[in-house]
Design a protein around this motif. Structure first.
Motif, PDB file in Angstrom:
ATOM      1  N   LEU A 150      39.795  47.640  28.188  1.00 53.96           N
ATOM      2  CA  LEU A 150      39.454  46.264  27.818  1.00 53.96           C
ATOM      3  C   LEU A 150      38.002  45.953  28.145  1.00 53.96           C
ATOM      4  N   VAL A 151      37.552  46.346  29.335  1.00 52.01           N
ATOM      5  CA  VAL A 151      36.167  46.100  29.724  1.00 52.01           C
ATOM      6  C   VAL A 151      35.200  46.824  28.799  1.00 52.01           C
ATOM      7  N   ALA A 152      35.566  48.056  28.410  1.00 51.65           N
ATOM      8  CA  ALA A 152      34.698  48.820  27.513  1.00 51.65           C
ATOM      9  C   ALA A 152      34.548  48.142  26.166  1.00 51.65           C
ATOM     10  N   VAL A 153      35.571  47.410  25.734  1.00 54.31           N
ATOM     11  CA  VAL A 153      35.536  46.770  24.415  1.00 54.31           C
ATOM     12  C   VAL A 153      34.850  45.409  24.461  1.00 54.31           C
ATOM     13  N   VAL A 154      35.207  44.569  25.430  1.00 57.52           N
ATOM     14  CA  VAL A 154      34.735  43.178  25.409  1.00 57.52           C
ATOM     15  C   VAL A 154      33.661  42.888  26.450  1.00 57.52           C
ATOM     16  N   GLY A 155      33.456  43.769  27.419  1.00 60.61           N
ATOM     17  CA  GLY A 155      32.460  43.516  28.445  1.00 60.61           C
ATOM     18  C   GLY A 155      33.028  42.755  29.630  1.00 60.61           C
ATOM     19  N   TYR A 156      32.196  42.594  30.656  1.00 59.76           N
ATOM     20  CA  TYR A 156      32.653  41.995  31.903  1.00 59.76           C
ATOM     21  C   TYR A 156      32.953  40.504  31.772  1.00 59.76           C
ATOM     22  N   ARG A 157      32.084  39.778  31.098  1.00 56.89           N
ATOM     23  CA  ARG A 157      32.264  38.320  31.042  1.00 56.89           C
ATOM     24  C   ARG A 157      33.591  37.945  30.398  1.00 56.89           C
ATOM     25  N   TRP A 158      33.852  38.476  29.212  1.00 51.91           N
ATOM     26  CA  TRP A 158      35.067  38.116  28.495  1.00 51.91           C
ATOM     27  C   TRP A 158      36.310  38.594  29.242  1.00 51.91           C
ATOM     28  N   ALA A 159      36.222  39.795  29.807  1.00 51.10           N
ATOM     29  CA  ALA A 159      37.375  40.308  30.543  1.00 51.10           C
ATOM     30  C   ALA A 159      37.676  39.443  31.764  1.00 51.10           C
ATOM     31  N   LEU A 160      36.652  39.124  32.529  1.00 45.89           N
ATOM     32  CA  LEU A 160      36.856  38.320  33.734  1.00 45.89           C
ATOM     33  C   LEU A 160      37.317  36.911  33.377  1.00 45.89           C
ATOM     34  N   GLY A 161      36.753  36.333  32.312  1.00 50.03           N
ATOM     35  CA  GLY A 161      37.196  35.011  31.875  1.00 50.03           C
ATOM     36  C   GLY A 161      38.651  35.021  31.447  1.00 50.03           C
ATOM     37  N   LEU A 162      39.046  36.044  30.705  1.00 49.52           N
ATOM     38  CA  LEU A 162      40.445  36.156  30.290  1.00 49.52           C
ATOM     39  C   LEU A 162      41.355  36.294  31.499  1.00 49.52           C
ATOM     40  N   GLY A 163      40.952  37.102  32.468  1.00 48.72           N
ATOM     41  CA  GLY A 163      41.766  37.286  33.661  1.00 48.72           C
ATOM     42  C   GLY A 163      41.976  35.990  34.424  1.00 48.72           C
ATOM     43  N   LEU A 164      40.916  35.189  34.582  1.00 51.84           N
ATOM     44  CA  LEU A 164      41.041  33.918  35.300  1.00 51.84           C
ATOM     45  C   LEU A 164      41.970  32.955  34.571  1.00 51.84           C
ATOM     46  N   VAL A 165      41.881  32.918  33.248  1.00 51.13           N
ATOM     47  CA  VAL A 165      42.761  32.033  32.475  1.00 51.13           C
ATOM     48  C   VAL A 165      44.219  32.456  32.623  1.00 51.13           C
ATOM     49  N   LEU A 166      44.490  33.750  32.489  1.00 54.01           N
ATOM     50  CA  LEU A 166      45.862  34.238  32.600  1.00 54.01           C
ATOM     51  C   LEU A 166      46.416  34.070  34.017  1.00 54.01           C
ATOM     52  N   LEU A 167      45.553  34.087  35.001  1.00 54.28           N
ATOM     53  CA  LEU A 167      45.995  33.936  36.384  1.00 54.28           C
ATOM     54  C   LEU A 167      46.275  32.480  36.743  1.00 54.28           C
ATOM     55  N   GLY A 168      45.437  31.580  36.255  1.00 57.08           N
ATOM     56  CA  GLY A 168      45.552  30.184  36.685  1.00 57.08           C
ATOM     57  C   GLY A 168      46.371  29.289  35.794  1.00 57.08           C
ATOM     58  N   ALA A 169      46.151  29.362  34.493  1.00 57.56           N
ATOM     59  CA  ALA A 169      46.789  28.414  33.578  1.00 57.56           C
ATOM     60  C   ALA A 169      48.322  28.458  33.589  1.00 57.56           C
ATOM     61  N   PRO A 170      48.957  29.638  33.674  1.00 55.74           N
ATOM     62  CA  PRO A 170      50.429  29.658  33.599  1.00 55.74           C
ATOM     63  C   PRO A 170      51.134  28.868  34.695  1.00 55.74           C
ATOM     64  N   THR A 171      50.479  28.633  35.836  1.00 54.04           N
ATOM     65  CA  THR A 171      51.159  27.882  36.883  1.00 54.04           C
ATOM     66  C   THR A 171      51.451  26.447  36.452  1.00 54.04           C
ATOM     67  N   LEU A 172      50.747  25.959  35.433  1.00 54.56           N
ATOM     68  CA  LEU A 172      51.033  24.612  34.923  1.00 54.56           C
ATOM     69  C   LEU A 172      52.438  24.540  34.338  1.00 54.56           C
ATOM     70  N   VAL A 173      52.937  25.659  33.829  1.00 53.26           N
ATOM     71  CA  VAL A 173      54.297  25.689  33.277  1.00 53.26           C
ATOM     72  C   VAL A 173      55.313  25.334  34.351  1.00 53.26           C
ATOM     73  N   LEU A 174      55.052  25.760  35.572  1.00 54.17           N
ATOM     74  CA  LEU A 174      56.002  25.532  36.656  1.00 54.17           C
ATOM     75  C   LEU A 174      56.026  24.075  37.115  1.00 54.17           C
ATOM     76  N   THR A 175      55.104  23.257  36.640  1.00 53.44           N
ATOM     77  CA  THR A 175      55.151  21.834  36.970  1.00 53.44           C
ATOM     78  C   THR A 175      56.145  21.081  36.101  1.00 53.44           C
ATOM     79  N   VAL A 176      56.645  21.745  35.047  1.00 54.15           N
ATOM     80  CA  VAL A 176      57.569  21.054  34.133  1.00 54.15           C
ATOM     81  C   VAL A 176      58.915  21.755  34.014  1.00 54.15           C
ATOM     82  N   THR A 177      59.045  22.974  34.508  1.00 52.54           N
ATOM     83  CA  THR A 177      60.321  23.674  34.406  1.00 52.54           C
ATOM     84  C   THR A 177      60.497  24.648  35.564  1.00 52.54           C
ATOM     85  N   GLY A 178      61.748  24.799  35.985  1.00 54.23           N
ATOM     86  CA  GLY A 178      62.094  25.775  37.003  1.00 54.23           C
ATOM     87  C   GLY A 178      63.105  26.774  36.500  1.00 54.23           C
TER      88      GLY A 178
END
Length: 390
Positions: free
Chosen positions: A81-109
């Motif tokens: 993935l890093v070889a294809v998109v570079g560090y910025r896009w890879a790191l940005g994608l990782g932060l989004v996938l790590l942080g955003a999904p926890t919002l789902v747990l505020t509405v469902t268990g």
């Protein structure tokens, strides 16, 4: 009368200035690292509690397993993935996938939703760890690699030490939703630092395949040495609280705090000297300390031995954490940092999982003291590899 001549003293040799360690790019990288560390550790122990209180004991047990399995699986593909998109896009994608999904747990268990969130977060953490670790290596001068990795590791270790208990405390005081909201906000705020990071590294950016890296003993030997002690970490964090259940509660808490604190301090101190003396010479002392610390833990009826064993083990672990990674980076050409990061992090995660699993199979029949002694003995074969490295 002859003329007397005097030899002029040679000008004093000038020591070349050491390259600067802390740069703007590295500071920005620390911001993204703090975001991923908080995003991973703040809800780590909270999600199983949330699953249990939502009515699914099974999801509580599977939550961390799903997180780690997804992490290991995605660590193996992140170099591509890093070889294809570079560090910025890879790191940005990782932060989004790590942080955003926890919002789902505020509405469902719902159990399915909890496990899905864990899987996605595991993928995000894998990307942040591998891509971010590789980027960090490119931002540290080679002459100060051990010191730089120790500095970065201190920041990451300190944030995890704070975030993990804070999540549990905050959930108990204010409930689960604020923890999940804080996780999402703090992780996504780290995206602000990503545009200031390098897109790609200078020089040779050819992708080094992960499989080709796994065929290189120069990389796999240090990774195997490190895996030997991460397996022991898996045993310690899983079974030490159970083994000391007859002791006051503060014994296990103090030991579990002593281990990462000692590891962070040892990593920092080792990094200060390993650049000058060479990291390979520290592998054997690190293994010996780790084995000795695990052996001390067998004295589960003595609080001083338990806490002291955790301190000694943590010291050995911190030494190896710094030196194995430094060795691997020093043996890879520019462009292969993602491969090194993936191999090292996979050794970390798989070692922990394998250690906990193996100990779980024998602890019922062997008992806790013998299990800790066997874990200490299992570290010793790695001494053969560390001797060869020297």
């Amino acid at each position: 009368m002859g003329m007397t001549t005097y030899a002029l003293p040679a000008p004093p040799a000038t020591t070349p200035a050491r390259p600067r360690l802390v740069t703007r790019a590295l500071l920005l990288r620390l911001v993204s690292m703090l975001g991923s560390s908080i995003g991973f550790y703040l809800p780590l122990s909270v999600v199983p509690l949330f699953a249990r209180d939502s009515g699914s004991a099974r999801a509580a047990g599977l939550a961390t397993v799903a997180l780690l399995l997804a992490t290991v699986a995605c660590e193996l593909v992140t170099p591509r993935l890093v070889a294809v998109v570079g560090y910025r896009w890879a790191l940005g994608l990782g932060l989004v996938l790590l942080g955003a999904p926890t919002l789902v747990l505020t509405v469902t268990g719902e159990p399915g939703a909890i496990l899905a969130v864990c899987l996605v977060r595991g993928a995000g953490f894998a990307i942040c760890t591998v891509a971010g670790g590789a980027l960090t290596a490119t931002l540290i001068p080679a002459e100060r690699r051990c010191e730089g990795l120790a500095f970065v590791g201190t920041v990451a270790g300190g944030s995890s030490l704070i975030a993990l208990p804070t999540g549990v405390w905050a959930a108990d005081r204010w409930g689960y939703t604020p923890v999940f909201l804080a996780t999402a906000v703090l992780t996504l705020l780290a995206l602000l630092a990503v545009p200031g990071l390098p897109r790609r590294i200078a020089g040779n950016t050819a992708h080094r395949g992960l499989l080709s890296g796994l065929r290189r003993p120069a990389l796999t030997r240090p990774a195997t040495v490190f895996a030997a002690v991460t397996a022991a970490v898996g045993v310690l964090v899983t079974f030490l609280p159970l083994a000391t259940s007859a002791q006051p509660a503060w014994v296990a808490a103090a030991a579990l705090l002593a281990q990462p604190a000692a590891a962070t301090a040892a990593s920092w101190l080792t990094g200060r000297v390993a650049d000058r003396r060479g990291p390979a010479r520290f592998l054997t002392p690190g293994l010996i300390l780790a084995a000795a610390g695990m052996a001390l833990l067998a004295l589960i009826g003595t609080p001083a031995a338990v806490i002291g064993g955790a301190l000694v083990f943590g010291t050995g672990f911190g030494i190896l954490q710094n030196t194995t990674l430094s060795l691997m980076y020093s043996r890879e050409r520019t462009g292969g940092e993602s491969t090194v990061s993936a191999i090292w992090n996979t050794a970390y995660d798989l070692g922990m999982a394998a250690g906990a699993l193996a100990a779980g199979l024998i602890v019922a029949s062997a008992g806790y003291p013998l299990t800790f002694l066997l874990t200490a003995a299992a570290i010793l074969p790695a001494l053969a590899l560390s001797t060869r490295e020297r």
